[in-house]
Scaffold this active site. Structure first.
Site, PDB file in Angstrom:
ATOM      1  N   SER A 104       0.926  -1.360  -0.031  1.00  0.00           N
ATOM      2  CA  SER A 104      -0.123  -0.020  -0.261  1.00  0.00           C
ATOM      3  C   SER A 104       0.881   1.307   0.168  1.00  0.00           C
ATOM      4  CB  SER A 104      -0.771  -0.147   1.166  1.00  0.00           C
ATOM      5  OG  SER A 104      -1.776  -1.196   1.170  1.00  0.00           O
ATOM      6  N   HIS A 142      -1.271  -2.735  -7.143  1.00  0.00           N
ATOM      7  CA  HIS A 142      -2.005  -2.353  -5.832  1.00  0.00           C
ATOM      8  C   HIS A 142      -3.445  -2.345  -6.137  1.00  0.00           C
ATOM      9  CE1 HIS A 142      -3.031   0.643  -2.554  1.00  0.00           C
ATOM     10  NE2 HIS A 142      -2.902  -0.332  -2.174  1.00  0.00           N
ATOM     11  N   GLU A 165      -4.074  -0.168  -8.883  1.00  0.00           N
ATOM     12  CA  GLU A 165      -2.856   1.032  -9.096  1.00  0.00           C
ATOM     13  C   GLU A 165      -1.692   0.262  -9.764  1.00  0.00           C
ATOM     14  OE1 GLU A 165      -2.518   4.819  -6.597  1.00  0.00           O
ATOM     15  OE2 GLU A 165      -2.824   3.113  -5.268  1.00  0.00           O
ATOM     16  N   ASN A 224      -3.920   5.982  -1.368  1.00  0.00           N
ATOM     17  CA  ASN A 224      -3.931   5.769   0.057  1.00  0.00           C
ATOM     18  C   ASN A 224      -2.925   7.317   0.661  1.00  0.00           C
ATOM     19  OD1 ASN A 224      -4.860   3.468   1.092  1.00  0.00           O
ATOM     20  ND2 ASN A 224      -3.115   2.414   0.107  1.00  0.00           N
TER      21      ASN A 224
HETATM   22  P1  NAD Z   1      -3.353  -9.494   6.203  1.00  0.00           P
HETATM   23  O1  NAD Z   1      -2.854  -9.332   7.361  1.00  0.00           O
HETATM   24  O2  NAD Z   1      -4.862 -10.010   6.320  1.00  0.00           O
HETATM   25  O3  NAD Z   1      -2.558 -10.947   5.615  1.00  0.00           O
HETATM   26  C1  NAD Z   1      -1.162 -10.877   5.382  1.00  0.00           C
HETATM   27  C2  NAD Z   1      -0.785 -12.221   5.201  1.00  0.00           C
HETATM   28  O4  NAD Z   1       0.808 -12.447   4.963  1.00  0.00           O
HETATM   29  C3  NAD Z   1      -1.030 -13.205   6.660  1.00  0.00           C
HETATM   30  O5  NAD Z   1      -1.729 -14.353   6.069  1.00  0.00           O
HETATM   31  C4  NAD Z   1       0.384 -13.547   6.907  1.00  0.00           C
HETATM   32  O6  NAD Z   1       0.393 -14.806   7.725  1.00  0.00           O
HETATM   33  C5  NAD Z   1       1.190 -13.467   5.663  1.00  0.00           C
HETATM   34  N1  NAD Z   1       2.727 -13.601   5.612  1.00  0.00           N
HETATM   35  C6  NAD Z   1       3.121 -13.012   6.404  1.00  0.00           C
HETATM   36  N2  NAD Z   1       5.026 -13.238   6.337  1.00  0.00           N
HETATM   37  C7  NAD Z   1       4.674 -13.943   5.377  1.00  0.00           C
HETATM   38  C8  NAD Z   1       5.759 -14.693   4.645  1.00  0.00           C
HETATM   39  N3  NAD Z   1       7.141 -14.393   4.890  1.00  0.00           N
HETATM   40  N4  NAD Z   1       5.629 -15.308   3.520  1.00  0.00           N
HETATM   41  C9  NAD Z   1       4.174 -15.643   3.551  1.00  0.00           C
HETATM   42  N5  NAD Z   1       3.215 -15.117   3.732  1.00  0.00           N
HETATM   43  C10 NAD Z   1       3.439 -14.204   5.017  1.00  0.00           C
HETATM   44  O7  NAD Z   1      -2.832  -8.233   5.284  1.00  0.00           O
HETATM   45  P2  NAD Z   1      -3.642  -7.782   3.859  1.00  0.00           P
HETATM   46  O8  NAD Z   1      -4.623  -6.661   4.417  1.00  0.00           O
HETATM   47  O9  NAD Z   1      -3.991  -8.950   3.098  1.00  0.00           O
HETATM   48  O10 NAD Z   1      -2.481  -6.791   3.399  1.00  0.00           O
HETATM   49  C11 NAD Z   1      -1.395  -7.293   2.684  1.00  0.00           C
HETATM   50  C12 NAD Z   1      -0.611  -6.628   1.804  1.00  0.00           C
HETATM   51  O11 NAD Z   1      -1.711  -5.669   0.702  1.00  0.00           O
HETATM   52  C13 NAD Z   1       0.036  -5.570   2.409  1.00  0.00           C
HETATM   53  O12 NAD Z   1       1.089  -5.024   1.932  1.00  0.00           O
HETATM   54  C14 NAD Z   1      -1.141  -4.276   2.429  1.00  0.00           C
HETATM   55  O13 NAD Z   1      -0.469  -3.073   2.735  1.00  0.00           O
HETATM   56  C15 NAD Z   1      -1.593  -4.672   1.021  1.00  0.00           C
HETATM   57  N6  NAD Z   1      -3.066  -4.024   1.065  1.00  0.00           N
HETATM   58  C16 NAD Z   1      -3.717  -3.924   1.902  1.00  0.00           C
HETATM   59  C17 NAD Z   1      -5.059  -3.404   1.625  1.00  0.00           C
HETATM   60  C18 NAD Z   1      -6.114  -3.542   2.796  1.00  0.00           C
HETATM   61  O14 NAD Z   1      -7.107  -2.791   2.615  1.00  0.00           O
HETATM   62  N7  NAD Z   1      -6.084  -4.240   3.530  1.00  0.00           N
HETATM   63  C19 NAD Z   1      -5.315  -2.917   0.385  1.00  0.00           C
HETATM   64  C20 NAD Z   1      -4.434  -2.858  -0.615  1.00  0.00           C
HETATM   65  C21 NAD Z   1      -3.101  -3.325  -0.291  1.00  0.00           C
END
Ligand code: NAD
Length: 291
Positions: free
Chosen positions: A119, A140, A152, A190
């Site tokens: 993000s 993204h 994005e 963001n």
């Molecule tokens: P989340 O906490 O729901 O999931 C993250 C997952 O990554 C978890 O299941 C965790 O076990 C896993 N993980 C951690 N370390 C790891 C590793 N070394 N190898 C493999 N898996 C691993 O988080 P999310 O909301 O899905 O966010 C994930 C990414 O997407 C982040 O970079 C976040 O910034 C981005 N993002 C989030 C949103 C949102 O609204 N939540 C929107 C756009 C982008």
């Protein structure tokens, strides 16, 4: 490059949504996570969400079965090696993302495109630690992935045109719309959205309004579909805080200072919907404000 297979790292709320839309669009998907429970939960969520699409006649039962059949899960990161495109969607921490790329790189084909769903973290910096900065991009998605139309696409300093075109073709095939952003902290969505959410938390912190009055004000007064605190819970308060820290560090402007109350919720482990508590408590039948 014709992309046929996609490897997704991280099976959280974003990773499972990306797997869902990619498989429905016909890509072979390999989904990995460090946590076996997260992988199991992801398959359950994808299956449930596709069932809902079938019941609403958005997709056929055959589409659903074919798409589910295209998703493989694994706890071994290097099983993603044969994929044409990698989308990293693990926890929003730069050290975690660097470690994932370092472990994954030796198993990749030279032509594989690497992307991150980050993000806010610098695409150029993530790319510079890999062997292929010219084939590295920000990819993204918005949350929830199956519903939100935008992706994005963020070019790092070194990203080449072929990589950009190949990623844009994937967005088209997913039937989504891309917007191109330059690689500056938090990109476009963001950069604008998070300071608004952070300001809503300050409004709560300073006692200007309650959780309910702040969310009601922005829904009815600014015509937002969700209130900012409800939206923060939906995104994840840890993710919101991480993005504010990236804006604060990257742009060195005090206007991006994360609200201490946001930090406090994260310290408590009240991360929003994913932990059942944030600005609202989701453990009962209906969400109840926690302040
Ligand atoms: P989340 O906490 O729901 O999931 C993250 C997952 O990554 C978890 O299941 C965790 O076990 C896993 N993980 C951690 N370390 C790891 C590793 N070394 N190898 C493999 N898996 C691993 O988080 P999310 O909301 O899905 O966010 C994930 C990414 O997407 C982040 O970079 C976040 O910034 C981005 N993002 C989030 C949103 C949102 O609204 N939540 C929107 C756009 C982008």
């Amino acid at each position: 490059m014709d992309i046929k297979s996609i490897g997704i790292v991280g099976a959280g709320q974003m990773g499972n949504g990306i797997a869902h839309v990619s498989a429905l669009a016909g890509y072979d998907v390999t989904l990995t996570d460090v946590n076996a429970d997260a992988l199991k939960a992801a398959t359950d969520v994808i299956s449930k969400n596709m069932d809902r699409q079938v019941s609403r006649e958005k997709i056929s039962q055959q589409d659903r079965d074919d798409a589910m059949g295209r998703i493989k899960t694994t706890l071994t990161l290097t099983d993603l090696g044969p994929s044409d495109l990698i989308i990293e969607a693990a926890t929003e921490r730069e050290d975690i993302k660097h470690a994932i790329f370092a472990e994954l790189l030796p198993s990749l084909k030279p032509e594989t495109i690497l992307t991150s769903n980050t993000s806010s973290i610098s695409i150029t910096r993530l790319a510079s630690r890999t062997d292929r900065p010219e084939r590295f991009m920000g990819f993204h998605f918005m949350n929830p992935v199956p519903i939100m139309q935008l992706v994005e696409l963020i070019r790092g300093i070194a990203t080449n045109e072929d990589t950009y075109k190949a990623c844009r073709a994937v967005v088209d095939k997913l039937d989504k719309t891309s917007a191109t952003a330059e690689d500056f902290p938090a990109f476009i969505v963001n950069r604008i959205l998070m300071p608004m959410i952070n300001e809503a938390v300050y409004t709560l912190y300073e006692g200007v309004g309650t959780v309910t009055s702040i969310d009601t004000s922005m829904k009815l007064g600014a015509n937002h579909p969700m209130g900012p605190l409800e939206l923060a819970d939906f995104i994840g308060l840890d993710t919101c805080l991480a993005i504010m820290n990236v804006l604060h560090d990257g742009l060195a402007d005090t206007k991006y200072r994360p609200c201490p109350l946001l930090t406090k919720y994260v310290e408590a482990g009240w991360l929003g919907r994913k932990t059942q508590r944030g600005f609202y408590d989701y453990r009962g039948d209906a969400p109840v404000p926690t302040r």
